[in-house]
Design a protein around this motif. Structure first.
Motif, short mmCIF file in Angstrom:
data_model
loop_
_atom_site.label_atom_id
_atom_site.label_comp_id
_atom_site.label_asym_id
_atom_site.label_seq_id
_atom_site.Cartn_x
_atom_site.Cartn_y
_atom_site.Cartn_z
N SER A 49 0.83 -1.21 0.00
CA SER A 49 0.00 0.00 0.00
C SER A 49 0.86 1.26 0.00
N SER A 50 1.87 1.27 0.87
CA SER A 50 2.74 2.46 0.95
C SER A 50 4.01 2.12 1.69
N VAL A 51 5.02 2.95 1.49
CA VAL A 51 6.27 2.85 2.25
C VAL A 51 6.14 3.78 3.45
N LEU A 52 6.15 3.21 4.65
CA LEU A 52 6.00 4.01 5.86
C LEU A 52 7.25 4.82 6.14
N SER A 53 8.40 4.20 5.97
CA SER A 53 9.67 4.89 6.16
C SER A 53 10.78 4.09 5.49
N ASP A 54 11.82 4.79 5.11
CA ASP A 54 12.93 4.16 4.39
C ASP A 54 14.23 4.78 4.89
N TYR A 55 15.07 3.97 5.53
CA TYR A 55 16.34 4.44 6.08
C TYR A 55 17.46 3.92 5.20
N THR A 56 17.86 4.73 4.25
CA THR A 56 18.86 4.30 3.27
C THR A 56 20.18 3.96 3.93
N ARG A 57 20.58 4.78 4.87
CA ARG A 57 21.88 4.56 5.52
C ARG A 57 21.92 3.25 6.28
N GLU A 58 20.80 2.89 6.90
CA GLU A 58 20.74 1.66 7.69
C GLU A 58 20.29 0.47 6.85
N LYS A 59 20.01 0.71 5.55
CA LYS A 59 19.55 -0.36 4.65
C LYS A 59 18.31 -1.05 5.23
N ARG A 60 17.32 -0.21 5.62
CA ARG A 60 16.12 -0.74 6.25
C ARG A 60 14.90 -0.01 5.71
N ILE A 61 13.79 -0.75 5.49
CA ILE A 61 12.58 -0.17 4.94
C ILE A 61 11.37 -0.77 5.66
N LEU A 67 -2.14 -8.54 3.86
CA LEU A 67 -1.79 -9.95 3.77
C LEU A 67 -3.01 -10.74 4.17
N ALA A 68 -3.56 -11.49 3.23
CA ALA A 68 -4.80 -12.24 3.47
C ALA A 68 -5.90 -11.30 3.95
N ASP A 69 -6.01 -10.15 3.27
CA ASP A 69 -7.05 -9.14 3.55
C ASP A 69 -6.91 -8.50 4.93
N GLN A 70 -5.73 -8.61 5.54
CA GLN A 70 -5.48 -7.94 6.81
C GLN A 70 -4.34 -6.95 6.65
N ASP A 71 -4.43 -5.82 7.37
CA ASP A 71 -3.33 -4.87 7.35
C ASP A 71 -2.08 -5.53 7.91
N ALA A 72 -0.96 -5.24 7.28
CA ALA A 72 0.30 -5.83 7.72
C ALA A 72 1.43 -4.82 7.51
N VAL A 73 2.46 -4.97 8.31
CA VAL A 73 3.69 -4.20 8.15
C VAL A 73 4.83 -5.18 7.94
N VAL A 74 5.61 -4.95 6.89
CA VAL A 74 6.78 -5.78 6.61
C VAL A 74 8.02 -4.91 6.78
N ILE A 75 8.94 -5.38 7.60
CA ILE A 75 10.19 -4.67 7.85
C ILE A 75 11.32 -5.46 7.22
N MET A 76 12.06 -4.82 6.34
CA MET A 76 13.15 -5.51 5.64
C MET A 76 14.45 -4.76 5.89
N TYR A 134 5.75 2.91 12.93
CA TYR A 134 6.78 2.68 11.93
C TYR A 134 6.85 3.78 10.87
N LYS A 135 5.92 4.73 10.92
CA LYS A 135 5.94 5.83 9.97
C LYS A 135 7.03 6.82 10.37
N ARG A 136 7.78 7.29 9.39
CA ARG A 136 8.87 8.21 9.68
C ARG A 136 8.31 9.52 10.21
N GLN A 137 8.81 9.96 11.35
CA GLN A 137 8.32 11.17 11.97
C GLN A 137 9.49 12.01 12.48
#
Length: 261
Positions: A49-61, A67-76, A134-137
């Motif tokens: 749906s959207s990218v909540l935050s993206d930390y390029t320096r830390e290589k983390r998004i 997921l299966a019709d439920q809201d989900a957050v994936v951290i990579m 998890y949204k960048r603030q």
């Protein structure tokens, strides 16, 4: 198919505790039609749906989706390099030249798949509170007085208690993460559980750090600590650092901290 995971065990040598990291094979109980564990396919139906935050320096998004019709957050996040893998990196990878200038050259390196893993955490179902977390603030530094804590922060902590600390209670009651506990002192006043933080990639001890979860359940934040808790803190320090022989950062979990659970 077997997955390779890491199990931590305590060994006793001359009365001292040491942490041993060893690999073991675990066979998934839930196997798909093609013999692959179902957990390997869990993200195949994830819709972004959207990218909540993206930390390029830390290589983390942090990614919001369903997921299966439920809201989900994936951290990579990219896992750290391991010295043991360097030889294979150099011998079994391919390079694509980007630029060469005098003695300098840059490449895109394509490593073997098993050396190019991405640590992935899935939160599902995710609530609005997870999305906001998890949204960048913007970050602010606030000087909090005792009155501020008692009249503002503490009521907020107590109001949000179910969301914030249930994962802690699950560990203390041994309803979850039992195999991850590397040490426990069961004393109700000065006792604690010691286990690796979720941020550890479970592969190398060099970047391992542990979290201490105390048995007294009336400590909601650092502001609740008083002189009577000194024996508790000393006990964590002595048994966590000296007996385990590991560098350690001691912290008491604040209410809004979930350690990326």
């Amino acid at each position: 198919m077997a997955d390779i995971v890491v199990k931590r065990e305590l060994e006793s040598e001359d009365g001292e505790l040491s942490l041993k990291v060893k690999k073991r094979k675990v066979i998934s109980d839930n196997v798909g039609e093609e013999g692959e564990p179902e957990c390997q396919k869990i993200l195949s139906g994830f819709k972004t749906s959207s990218v909540l935050s993206d930390y390029t320096r830390e290589k983390r998004i942090f990614i919001h989706g369903t997921l299966a019709d439920q809201d989900a957050v994936v951290i990579m996040e990219k896992t750290p390099f391991r010295e043991d893998d360097l030889a294979e990196f150099f011998s079994n990878s391919t390079l694509k030249l980007d630029m060469k200038n005098d003695i300098y050259s840059t490449y895109k390196l394509r490593a073997p798949p098993h050396l190019n893993e991405i640590k992935t955490t899935v939160v599902c179902p995710a609530t609005k509170k997870h999305l906001n977390k998890y949204k960048r603030q913007e970050s602010f530094l606030v000087e909090e007085t005792k009155t501020d804590y008692e009249s503002i922060t503490l009521p907020f902590i107590e109001k949000q208690n179910t969301f914030s600390l249930q994962w802690v209670y699950n560990i203390l009651q041994k309803k979850a993460e039992v195999e991850r506990i590397v040490y426990e002192d069961p004393d109700p006043d000065t006792g604690f559980m010691l286990l690796p933080d979720f941020k550890w990639d479970q592969k190398q001890v060099d970047d391992l750090y542990l979290i201490a979860i105390v048995h007294p359940m009336n400590i909601k934040s650092l502001r609740d600590l008083t002189a009577e808790h000194i024996p508790l803190l000393k006990n964590i320090w002595q048994k966590g650092q000296v007996k385990l022989q590991l560098p350690m950062c001691l912290s008491v979990e604040e209410s809004e901290t979930e350690q990326n659970h």
